[in-house]
Design a protein around this motif. Structure first.
Motif, mmCIF file in Angstrom:
data_model
loop_
_atom_site.group_PDB
_atom_site.id
_atom_site.type_symbol
_atom_site.label_atom_id
_atom_site.label_comp_id
_atom_site.label_asym_id
_atom_site.label_seq_id
_atom_site.Cartn_x
_atom_site.Cartn_y
_atom_site.Cartn_z
ATOM 1 N N LEU A 229 2.437 1.860 -3.489
ATOM 2 C CA LEU A 229 1.484 2.359 -4.479
ATOM 3 C C LEU A 229 1.048 3.789 -4.156
ATOM 4 O O LEU A 229 0.850 4.607 -5.066
ATOM 5 C CB LEU A 229 0.273 1.436 -4.553
ATOM 6 C CG LEU A 229 0.547 0.035 -5.135
ATOM 7 C CD1 LEU A 229 -0.697 -0.834 -5.055
ATOM 8 C CD2 LEU A 229 1.029 0.133 -6.575
ATOM 9 N N ASN A 230 0.908 4.110 -2.877
ATOM 10 C CA ASN A 230 0.558 5.476 -2.501
ATOM 11 C C ASN A 230 1.648 6.463 -2.905
ATOM 12 O O ASN A 230 1.354 7.602 -3.279
ATOM 13 C CB ASN A 230 0.318 5.575 -0.998
ATOM 14 C CG ASN A 230 -0.980 4.916 -0.564
ATOM 15 O OD1 ASN A 230 -1.838 4.593 -1.383
ATOM 16 N ND2 ASN A 230 -1.131 4.697 0.728
ATOM 17 N N LYS B 63 3.487 -3.542 -12.652
ATOM 18 C CA LYS B 63 3.431 -2.514 -13.686
ATOM 19 C C LYS B 63 4.431 -1.399 -13.425
ATOM 20 O O LYS B 63 4.882 -0.726 -14.353
ATOM 21 C CB LYS B 63 2.014 -1.936 -13.763
ATOM 22 C CG LYS B 63 0.989 -2.888 -14.366
ATOM 23 C CD LYS B 63 -0.383 -2.236 -14.437
ATOM 24 C CE LYS B 63 -1.406 -3.198 -15.032
ATOM 25 N NZ LYS B 63 -2.768 -2.585 -15.101
ATOM 26 N N GLN B 64 4.780 -1.212 -12.157
ATOM 27 C CA GLN B 64 5.787 -0.205 -11.804
ATOM 28 C C GLN B 64 7.193 -0.802 -11.747
ATOM 29 O O GLN B 64 8.134 -0.154 -11.287
ATOM 30 C CB GLN B 64 5.444 0.412 -10.438
ATOM 31 C CG GLN B 64 4.106 1.126 -10.395
ATOM 32 C CD GLN B 64 4.056 2.372 -11.251
ATOM 33 O OE1 GLN B 64 5.091 2.964 -11.559
ATOM 34 N NE2 GLN B 64 2.860 2.772 -11.651
ATOM 35 N N SER C 78 -0.334 -4.380 -9.817
ATOM 36 C CA SER C 78 -0.033 -2.948 -9.894
ATOM 37 C C SER C 78 1.435 -2.681 -9.595
ATOM 38 O O SER C 78 2.054 -1.800 -10.205
ATOM 39 C CB SER C 78 -0.920 -2.168 -8.913
ATOM 40 O OG SER C 78 -2.279 -2.285 -9.257
ATOM 41 N N ILE D 236 -6.480 1.010 -5.941
ATOM 42 C CA ILE D 236 -6.184 -0.414 -5.721
ATOM 43 C C ILE D 236 -5.939 -0.720 -4.242
ATOM 44 O O ILE D 236 -6.474 -1.724 -3.720
ATOM 45 C CB ILE D 236 -4.980 -0.861 -6.580
ATOM 46 C CG1 ILE D 236 -5.342 -0.789 -8.070
ATOM 47 C CG2 ILE D 236 -4.544 -2.271 -6.212
ATOM 48 C CD1 ILE D 236 -6.491 -1.688 -8.472
ATOM 49 N N HIS E 251 3.250 6.336 -5.495
ATOM 50 C CA HIS E 251 3.021 6.561 -6.923
ATOM 51 C C HIS E 251 1.651 7.196 -7.183
ATOM 52 O O HIS E 251 1.162 7.154 -8.314
ATOM 53 C CB HIS E 251 3.124 5.231 -7.686
ATOM 54 C CG HIS E 251 4.522 4.721 -7.825
ATOM 55 N ND1 HIS E 251 5.344 5.070 -8.871
ATOM 56 C CD2 HIS E 251 5.256 3.901 -7.029
ATOM 57 C CE1 HIS E 251 6.522 4.475 -8.732
ATOM 58 N NE2 HIS E 251 6.494 3.760 -7.622
ATOM 59 N N GLN E 252 1.044 7.764 -6.133
ATOM 60 C CA GLN E 252 -0.257 8.427 -6.237
ATOM 61 C C GLN E 252 -1.361 7.466 -6.678
ATOM 62 O O GLN E 252 -2.325 7.863 -7.334
ATOM 63 C CB GLN E 252 -0.182 9.614 -7.214
ATOM 64 C CG GLN E 252 0.842 10.668 -6.835
ATOM 65 C CD GLN E 252 0.547 11.318 -5.495
ATOM 66 O OE1 GLN E 252 -0.583 11.641 -5.214
ATOM 67 N NE2 GLN E 252 1.569 11.500 -4.666
ATOM 68 N N GLN E 253 -1.224 6.198 -6.308
ATOM 69 C CA GLN E 253 -2.258 5.210 -6.594
ATOM 70 C C GLN E 253 -2.980 4.865 -5.286
ATOM 71 O O GLN E 253 -2.370 4.318 -4.376
ATOM 72 C CB GLN E 253 -1.651 3.948 -7.203
ATOM 73 C CG GLN E 253 -1.039 4.150 -8.583
ATOM 74 C CD GLN E 253 -0.611 2.841 -9.216
ATOM 75 O OE1 GLN E 253 -1.180 1.787 -8.946
ATOM 76 N NE2 GLN E 253 0.413 2.911 -10.065
ATOM 77 N N GLN F 297 0.824 -1.209 0.000
ATOM 78 C CA GLN F 297 0.000 0.000 0.000
ATOM 79 C C GLN F 297 0.859 1.262 0.000
ATOM 80 O O GLN F 297 0.598 2.205 -0.755
ATOM 81 C CB GLN F 297 -0.928 0.021 1.220
ATOM 82 C CG GLN F 297 -2.142 -0.882 1.099
ATOM 83 C CD GLN F 297 -3.074 -0.735 2.285
ATOM 84 O OE1 GLN F 297 -2.695 -0.220 3.338
ATOM 85 N NE2 GLN F 297 -4.304 -1.189 2.125
#
Length: 530
Positions: free
Chosen positions: A160-161, A217-218, A214, A168, A163-165, A157
């Protein structure tokens, strides 16, 4: 700022609402299958551990890891950022694997500690207490793998955060609840309540796995990296203990209710848990939705020395919370039994009986009295964070815990497990008041005239709404379980509509903004479907 806050809040509410609805359905399945007795008490005691870990670990890891990862990304050090992710993933997994092993070894001691209040209680027979402890130990051991899965979830989490996501990571909580729900038809028939415990661990596992695509993908790799001796890892290590400690302190509340209620009779632990699930719905849906968008403004204004604008933002945030929380509190106080029945009761086909409804309704009534205090505490805590003062938040939380325990012990002889719920409200009030006192001394009075005007209008609107709810339930009897549920849903909708109509008549500007933004979202959705 108000329009931006409401716009962001509506997006967060939409994502959070789905997770809360699925999570509540999970609890409804538990109530329907097992009711509120010593079996669900045992599960509640065992679930306290993974629940507490889930409540503080992901947030703490976010605060620990995101600053370092984000700084590398800003500097264009993509390869270094991916290497740091692997190191952080490795060390976090190792730490929580060790915690899991220790937990498996000392599960009995942990459950004994959580149930020590039962020793002095005559409400639970020794034989029943022994069975409850044995079952709780077994369930806790089945759920200890959750510690590792939650740690993975926290690292995923946070990454991903950075990366401003945010979508998900929020959806992962829905995955968690869906997996647990699936355990009822797939595992419970064969394994009983143990099937729910297995489903709980699997839920956290699948929640973590749902974020891996996700991450891929990064271009992040899950291969372990054991080279911990780097400057960035040392910086993370320096932040690890104070942030983890501060986050853990705020979650001690999770232990207070099951510990203090364990000796108050069969079903009280479960009743407090079921009531807390209803209580947390508005907290999860509305509070985070309005405090998260305000936080960046608080940081900006304090950094620029614009204290007047900062006070305006805090006052405005308190206004939003008061408008949203007071009608919820009114409903929980006036018709707590109807709300509990709406969500958990299924008539003769379920295990959730009239006694369970009563126990849960009593807990909900007293717990709801502190709903605004807890919401305001979250906002004021973020104001302290904006001022880079975490010390006062820890002190306020510790004082709140002490007040919670002392007041609960004072109230228990008079209102039983309701005293535990009321103690939670008093503890939240103490916590909020200490934070408010600190802010007042630091930035000056921040409860502006606009807040008190909004509070007065909201009290009037809530009083009218409460009168309607009471009259429509005290003097009207609806035959049939499903018809009664439909009646309560319609009544709640009418009550909420009446509440906002009164605010509009009283010319409350923030109420108009909330309605306009919500109506705008609905119009956009309708146009999109044409």
């Amino acid at each position: 700022m108000a329009q931006t806050v409401v716009r962001s809040a509506m997006i967060i509410i939409a994502v959070t609402l789905l997770g809360r609805v699925v999570g509540l359905f999970r609890e409804i399945l538990l109530a329907d299958q097992f009711g509120a007795d010593w079996v669900t008490d045992a599960y509640g005691l065992a679930y306290t551990i993974p629940s507490t870990i889930f409540l503080f670990v992901p947030g703490a890891l976010n605060a620990i890891f995101v600053p370092s990862l984000k700084a590398m990304m800003v500097r264009g050090e993509e390869a270094e950022a991916r290497a740091l992710f692997r190191k952080m993933l490795t060390v976090t997994t190792v730490i929580y694997f060790i915690i899991m092993i220790a937990g498996l070894m000392f599960s009995r001691q942990i459950i004994e500690a959580l149930t020590f209040m039962q020793h002095a209680s005559s409400a639970i027979e020794p034989g029943q207490r022994a069975k409850q402890i044995e079952l709780a130990v077994k369930l806790l051991q089945l759920m200890w793998p959750s510690a590792v899965f939650i740690a993975l979830l926290g690292v995923f989490q946070a990454t991903l955060n950075a990366h401003q996501q945010f979508f998900i990571p929020n959806v992962s909580t829905v995955v968690n609840s869906l997996v647990i729900c699936a355990a009822y038809p797939l595992l419970v028939p064969a394994y009983g309540i143990s099937g729910v415990a297995i489903g709980t661990s699997l839920g956290f596992l699948f929640a973590a796995l749902s974020m891996i695509p996700s991450l891929r993908k990064q271009n992040y790799s899950l291969v372990p990296d054991w080279r911990f001796n780097t400057d960035e890892m040392k910086k993370i290590g320096e932040r690890f203990i104070p942030i983890m400690f501060g986050s853990l302190i705020t979650q001690v509340y999770s232990f207070i209710q099951p510990v203090l209620s364990a000796g108050l009779g069969e079903g009280t632990v479960a009743a407090l848990r079921f009531a807390n699930n209803i209580y947390q719905l508005p907290m999860g849906i509305f509070v985070a939705a309005f405090t998260l968008p305000i936080y960046p403004y608080l940081v900006e204004y304090y950094t620029k020395g614009e204290i007047g604008r900062m006070k305006q933002s805090v006052s405005e945030g308190m206004q939003y919370l008061f408008i949203l929380m007071l009608p919820v509190i009114t409903a929980m106080v006036v018709i707590p039994d109807r709300l509990v029945s709406l969500l958990y009761y299924r008539g003769g086909s379920g295990e959730f009986t009239g006694e369970a409804i009563h126990l849960t309704a009593v807990a909900l009534l007293y717990m709801s009295l502190g709903l605004f205090f807890l919401a305001a505490r979250d906002l004021l805590t973020r104001a302290c964070y904006a001022m880079e003062n975490t010390k006062v938040t820890v002190i306020a939380a510790m004082v709140g815990i002490v007040v919670n325990i002392v007041s609960s012990l004072l109230f228990i002889p008079y209102i039983g497990h309701g005293g535990v719920a009321l103690g939670t409200s008093v503890g939240s009030l103490a916590n909020m008041l200490l934070l408010a006192l600190f802010l007042r001394r630091t930035i000056g009075p921040f409860m502006l005239r606009s807040f008190w005007l909004t509070a007065l209008k909201t009290l009037i609107a809530s009083a009218i709404m409460g009168t309607v709810l009471y009259t429509a339930t005290a003097f009207v009897t609806i035959p049939g379980v499903m018809l009664e549920k439909l009646y309560i849903i319609i009544l709640i909708g009418i009550g909420a509509g009446l509440f906002f109509v009164v605010l509009i008549v009283l010319r409350e500007p923030l109420a108009l903004q909330i309605i306009e933004r919500f109506a705008g979202k609905l119009l956009k959705r309708r146009r999109g479907t044409k």
